[in-house]
Every structure is written in structure tokens, then in C-alpha cells.
Design a protein around this motif. Structure first.
Motif, mmCIF file in Angstrom:
data_model
loop_
_atom_site.group_PDB
_atom_site.id
_atom_site.type_symbol
_atom_site.label_atom_id
_atom_site.label_comp_id
_atom_site.label_asym_id
_atom_site.label_seq_id
_atom_site.Cartn_x
_atom_site.Cartn_y
_atom_site.Cartn_z
ATOM 1 N N GLY A 132 0.811 -1.213 0.000
ATOM 2 C CA GLY A 132 0.000 0.000 0.000
ATOM 3 C C GLY A 132 0.845 1.264 0.000
ATOM 4 N N THR A 133 0.178 2.386 -0.218
ATOM 5 C CA THR A 133 0.820 3.693 -0.171
ATOM 6 C C THR A 133 0.656 4.271 1.230
ATOM 7 O OG1 THR A 133 0.277 4.089 -2.488
ATOM 8 C CG2 THR A 133 0.856 6.012 -1.160
ATOM 9 N N PRO A 134 1.739 4.702 1.885
ATOM 10 C CA PRO A 134 1.602 5.253 3.237
ATOM 11 C C PRO A 134 1.011 6.657 3.221
ATOM 12 C CG PRO A 134 3.887 5.364 2.526
ATOM 13 C CD PRO A 134 3.137 4.639 1.441
ATOM 14 N N LEU A 135 0.196 6.964 4.217
ATOM 15 C CA LEU A 135 -0.384 8.287 4.367
ATOM 16 C C LEU A 135 -0.246 8.695 5.832
ATOM 17 C CD1 LEU A 135 -1.923 10.628 3.042
ATOM 18 C CD2 LEU A 135 -4.059 9.429 3.596
ATOM 19 N N PHE A 136 0.395 9.843 6.075
ATOM 20 C CA PHE A 136 0.744 10.258 7.425
ATOM 21 C C PHE A 136 -0.143 11.406 7.905
ATOM 22 C CE2 PHE A 136 4.534 8.785 5.177
ATOM 23 C CZ PHE A 136 4.958 7.754 6.006
ATOM 24 N N VAL A 137 -0.307 11.474 9.220
ATOM 25 C CA VAL A 137 -0.984 12.614 9.839
ATOM 26 C C VAL A 137 0.094 13.624 10.204
ATOM 27 C CG1 VAL A 137 -2.494 13.411 11.683
ATOM 28 C CG2 VAL A 137 -2.741 11.082 10.791
ATOM 29 N N ARG A 138 0.179 14.687 9.432
ATOM 30 C CA ARG A 138 1.236 15.683 9.661
ATOM 31 C C ARG A 138 0.693 16.794 10.566
ATOM 32 N NH1 ARG A 138 5.084 13.971 6.187
ATOM 33 N NH2 ARG A 138 4.382 12.896 4.293
ATOM 34 N N ALA A 139 0.394 16.389 11.811
ATOM 35 C CA ALA A 139 -0.176 17.323 12.782
ATOM 36 C C ALA A 139 0.001 16.732 14.173
ATOM 37 C CB ALA A 139 -1.659 17.551 12.498
ATOM 38 N N PRO A 140 -0.098 17.550 15.215
ATOM 39 C CA PRO A 140 -0.065 17.006 16.581
ATOM 40 C C PRO A 140 -1.250 16.085 16.816
ATOM 41 C CG PRO A 140 0.161 19.409 16.577
ATOM 42 C CD PRO A 140 -0.259 19.004 15.198
ATOM 43 N N GLY A 141 -1.094 15.166 17.742
ATOM 44 C CA GLY A 141 -2.217 14.313 18.097
ATOM 45 C C GLY A 141 -3.141 14.974 19.100
ATOM 46 N N LEU A 142 -2.582 15.816 19.952
ATOM 47 C CA LEU A 142 -3.363 16.485 20.984
ATOM 48 C C LEU A 142 -2.994 17.960 20.976
ATOM 49 C CD1 LEU A 142 -5.393 15.662 23.230
ATOM 50 C CD2 LEU A 142 -3.452 15.570 24.796
ATOM 51 N N SER B 190 -6.561 23.422 22.216
ATOM 52 C CA SER B 190 -7.949 23.892 22.278
ATOM 53 C C SER B 190 -8.760 23.317 21.127
ATOM 54 C CB SER B 190 -7.993 25.414 22.208
ATOM 55 O OG SER B 190 -7.544 25.856 20.934
ATOM 56 N N ALA B 191 -10.082 23.397 21.277
ATOM 57 C CA ALA B 191 -10.978 22.950 20.208
ATOM 58 C C ALA B 191 -10.797 23.810 18.969
ATOM 59 C CB ALA B 191 -12.426 23.012 20.688
ATOM 60 N N GLU B 192 -10.526 25.110 19.157
ATOM 61 C CA GLU B 192 -10.336 26.014 18.027
ATOM 62 C C GLU B 192 -9.095 25.624 17.223
ATOM 63 O OE1 GLU B 192 -12.930 27.686 20.947
ATOM 64 O OE2 GLU B 192 -10.858 26.970 21.138
ATOM 65 N N ALA B 193 -8.030 25.257 17.917
ATOM 66 C CA ALA B 193 -6.800 24.833 17.236
ATOM 67 C C ALA B 193 -7.049 23.565 16.431
ATOM 68 C CB ALA B 193 -5.681 24.614 18.246
ATOM 69 N N ARG B 194 -7.836 22.665 16.998
ATOM 70 C CA ARG B 194 -8.152 21.426 16.278
ATOM 71 C C ARG B 194 -8.943 21.720 15.009
ATOM 72 N NH1 ARG B 194 -12.784 18.356 16.279
ATOM 73 N NH2 ARG B 194 -12.522 16.165 15.617
ATOM 74 N N LEU B 195 -9.963 22.547 15.104
ATOM 75 C CA LEU B 195 -10.771 22.875 13.931
ATOM 76 C C LEU B 195 -9.936 23.543 12.848
ATOM 77 C CD1 LEU B 195 -14.062 24.158 15.620
ATOM 78 C CD2 LEU B 195 -13.748 22.053 14.277
ATOM 79 N N SER B 196 -9.013 24.376 13.253
ATOM 80 C CA SER B 196 -8.142 25.031 12.283
ATOM 81 C C SER B 196 -7.278 24.012 11.551
ATOM 82 C CB SER B 196 -7.263 26.064 12.998
ATOM 83 O OG SER B 196 -6.357 26.666 12.086
ATOM 84 N N LEU B 197 -6.714 23.066 12.301
ATOM 85 C CA LEU B 197 -5.861 22.039 11.681
ATOM 86 C C LEU B 197 -6.667 21.112 10.777
ATOM 87 C CD1 LEU B 197 -3.487 21.143 14.647
ATOM 88 C CD2 LEU B 197 -2.771 21.931 12.380
ATOM 89 N N LEU B 198 -7.899 20.831 11.147
ATOM 90 C CA LEU B 198 -8.721 19.933 10.332
ATOM 91 C C LEU B 198 -9.007 20.509 8.950
ATOM 92 C CD1 LEU B 198 -11.307 18.537 12.904
ATOM 93 C CD2 LEU B 198 -9.364 17.339 11.878
ATOM 94 N N HIS B 199 -8.875 21.814 8.807
ATOM 95 C CA HIS B 199 -9.081 22.442 7.500
ATOM 96 C C HIS B 199 -7.802 22.519 6.678
ATOM 97 C CE1 HIS B 199 -12.825 23.854 9.487
ATOM 98 N NE2 HIS B 199 -13.308 23.721 8.264
ATOM 99 N N ASP B 200 -6.693 22.105 7.272
ATOM 100 C CA ASP B 200 -5.449 22.051 6.508
ATOM 101 C C ASP B 200 -5.565 20.940 5.464
ATOM 102 O OD1 ASP B 200 -2.583 20.667 6.190
ATOM 103 O OD2 ASP B 200 -2.284 22.793 6.635
ATOM 104 N N PRO B 201 -5.170 21.173 4.204
ATOM 105 C CA PRO B 201 -5.351 20.159 3.146
ATOM 106 C C PRO B 201 -4.738 18.801 3.472
ATOM 107 C CG PRO B 201 -4.752 22.275 2.184
ATOM 108 C CD PRO B 201 -4.639 22.447 3.670
ATOM 109 N N SER B 202 -3.563 18.783 4.118
ATOM 110 C CA SER B 202 -2.923 17.494 4.414
ATOM 111 C C SER B 202 -3.716 16.711 5.453
ATOM 112 C CB SER B 202 -1.486 17.719 4.903
ATOM 113 O OG SER B 202 -1.475 18.421 6.135
#
Length: 329
Positions: A178-188, A191-203
Motif C-alpha cells: 500500500g501507499t503510506p499516508l501520514f498525519v502531519r499534525a499534533p495528536g493532541l 484547544s478545540a479552536e486549534a483542532r478545527l483550524s488544523l482539520l481544515h489544513d489540506p494534508s
């Protein structure tokens, strides 16, 4: 229907059946040799052997070698409605957790070599030392069985931990094609606002869409106390958060999604700060393979199987016996 054995002819027939069966099963003679010795046709010998089986003269008994726990595997699977259970001998490793970890990894590797199917989208929780051992022990298959291998959770901690997580994803991708796909972001995040912002990042959006397509996941089962690798990942929760989870009855987690001893999800506000596969996404994946064992992990394993967080379990014999003996909640 069993033959009538009251007459001389039937008794003689039965005697011949037993004789042929003993020659074949006890002396190891081939059917052709028996036919020559008794002046019978080979087809006649074959019919007599089938009759011996139907009469119960010959009974097939499967005897598991030492260290193989087929009956215990079946008992755990039936009790907790699991599709597959793989058990390694655990009694020898009660005081050697590192050796148990390697044994679990080796057993998981053997299971995984045949567990995946062509076209699978595989998710992997990369902050697990046991899964690292499994990936290291796996042998590459002859055919491609995965389209993609996807990290299930982010992590931006110590570089050594990140290297280990990347190595696990890459290794599993190489083994399955398979082709590997990574989460290029912190796991934790903070704040909730920081999470929502990261979720909109294309990667991150690409990975979250991939989580919707998963057909199988490979996960460790964590105790409430974080492992050394999880600490390196930057995902270990703070002491006050751990205390809050403990007060709510949490005993373990899968991908930092916590649950109590009955498998009921316990959030404590962490979900809105976690960059990783959601509870609903995880629990709807058709095949969910969990690997964990040892006394410290027992409450977490119990919660995971009670709550149907996993569909297959690789564990040790001591843990498995406790699961079978566990009173109904």
C-alpha cells in the motif's frame, strides 16, 4: 444407517473393517499394500475405511501441541463475539514484560500475514511498541493486499518517537504493497479552536477522508498510564486530565479514545482537542485488530472486548483465561 451386527456375516465384516483400519491407521500401510495383503481391491479398502469412520471404529482427535491454545481461543471468541482470537503462551513471561511484548508482536505478525485482503485500506495506530514488534517480524507477502496504509492519529513530540511512528507506517505499507499516508499534525492540541483550524489544513483533510474508507485497522490497546513511546509522541495527557479520566472510570484507550471497564466511551473533553480517527469512524471499520497483553493491560483489554472496540484480539494465555473467567457485568 449402521449395519446389523448380529449375524456371523456381519461380525466377520466388522472384524475385517477393524483389521483394515488398524493396518492403515496404526501400522501406516498404504491402501494398495492393504489390498495386496488381504486380496482386496483398493476401492474395497477405501470403502472399508469409510465404513470404519461412519461406525466410530476410527475417530479423529485433534491434539493441540503445548503452547497452542485453540480451545481457549474459541472460548474467548465466543464469550466476547470476536471474529478471531490469537493467543500466545503468557505464563513464562509474567515477570518479563519485554519478552511478552516480543511474543505478542511475533504472533500478531503471523496473523497479519494472512489477515489482509486485496484492496484493503488499512489504518494503524503508530504509537504502540507491540505493533512495532509485529511490523518488524512480518514477512512481505507475494501479492499486494492494500491500497493505502493510513496513520490513525497525529503526533509531534520527540523526534525519536516520530521516527518510530513513521517507520511503522512505512514498514506496514511495504509489507502490504500500500501507499503510506501520514498525519502531519499534533495528536493532541491545546484547544478545540486549534483542532478545527488544523482539520481544515489540506494534508489533514486528506487523511480524515481516508479514515472514512478504511476496511481494516491495526491498533494497540493502551492502559491509562501512557507507554514510553506514547510519551515520546507528544500525545500523553496531563496529570490533571488523567485524574479526571480516572474519576470517570476510564481504564484504557484505543487511539486516545478512552473507555471504561465495560467499553463505554469516556471523553472528559479530550475528543475536541484530538487530531485522530473519531470514535464513530473507528467503530464502523469492518475489521478491527487489537494487540495487547500482560497484567497491566488487562482492564483495558477487558473494556475493549466488552465494548466491541475490536473484532479480533491477539493476547497472551494469562489474559485470555482471565477474560473467560470474568463474571458477567
Amino acid at each position: 444407517m449402521s449395519p446389523d451386527l448380529t449375524g456371523h456375516e456381519s461380525v466377520d465384516k466388522l472384524r475385517l473393517i477393524v483389521r483394515v483400519a488398524r493396518m492403515y491407521h496404526e501400522r501406516g500401510l498404504r491402501q494398495a499394500q492393504i489390498a495386496d495383503a488381504l486380496n482386496l481391491s483398493q476401492a474395497g479398502v477405501s470403502r472399508l475405511l469409510r465404513t470404519a469412520a461412519s461406525l466410530g471404529v476410527v475417530r479423529t482427535v485433534v491434539v493441540s501441541p503445548e503452547g497452542i491454545h485453540s480451545e481457549l481461543e474459541d472460548a474467548v471468541a465466543e464469550r466476547y463475539q470476536l471474529a478471531d482470537v490469537v493467543i500466545v503462551e503468557g505464563d513464562d513471561f509474567l515477570d518479563h514484560p519485554r519478552s511478552l511484548l516480543r511474543a505478542l508482536g511475533s504472533a500478531a505478525a503471523s496473523y497479519l500475514e494472512t489477515a489482509f485482503r486485496a484492496g484493503d485500506f488499512i489504518g494503524v495506530s503508530t504509537w504502540s511498541e507491540t505493533l512495532l514488534e509485529a511490523a518488524s517480524a512480518m514477512q512481505p507477502g507475494k501479492h499486494q493486499v492494500a491500497d493505502q496504509v493510513v496513520q490513525l492519529m497525529g503526533g509531534m513530540g520527540d523526534p525519536q518517537g516520530q521516527v518510530q511512528a513513521t517507520r511503522l507506517t512505512v514498514r506496514l505499507a511495504q509489507l502490504t504493497g500500500g501507499t503510506p499516508l501520514f498525519v502531519r499534525a499534533p495528536g493532541l492540541v491545546g484547544s478545540a479552536e486549534a483542532r478545527l483550524s488544523l482539520l481544515h489544513d489540506p494534508s489533514v483533510t486528506e487523511v480524515s477522508q481516508a479514515w472514512q474508507r478504511l476496511t481494516a485497522v491495526l491498533v494497540g490497546i493502551g492502559s491509562l498510564e501512557p507507554s514510553p513511546l506514547l510519551r515520546l509522541s507528544g500525545n500523553a495527557i496531563a496529570a490533571e486530565e488523567m485524574a479526571r479520566l480516572r474519576s470517570l472510570g476510564a481504564v484504557g484507550d484505543i487511539c486516545q479514545r478512552f473507555f471504561d471497564e465495560n467499553g463505554i466511551h469516556v471523553d472528559a473533553g479530550l475528543g475536541e482537542r484530538t487530531i485522530g480517527i473519531s470514535v464513530d469512524q473507528l467503530r464502523t471499520v469492518p475489521r478491527r485488530i487489537g494487540v495487547a497483553g500482560g497484567a497491566a493491560k488487562y482492564p483495558a483489554v477487558l473494556g475493549a472486548v466488552r465494548g466491541r472496540w475490536i473484532t479480533a484480539l491477539v493476547t497472551d494465555s494469562t489474559t485470555a483465561r482471565r477474560l473467560v473467567d470474568e463474571p458477567q457485568p
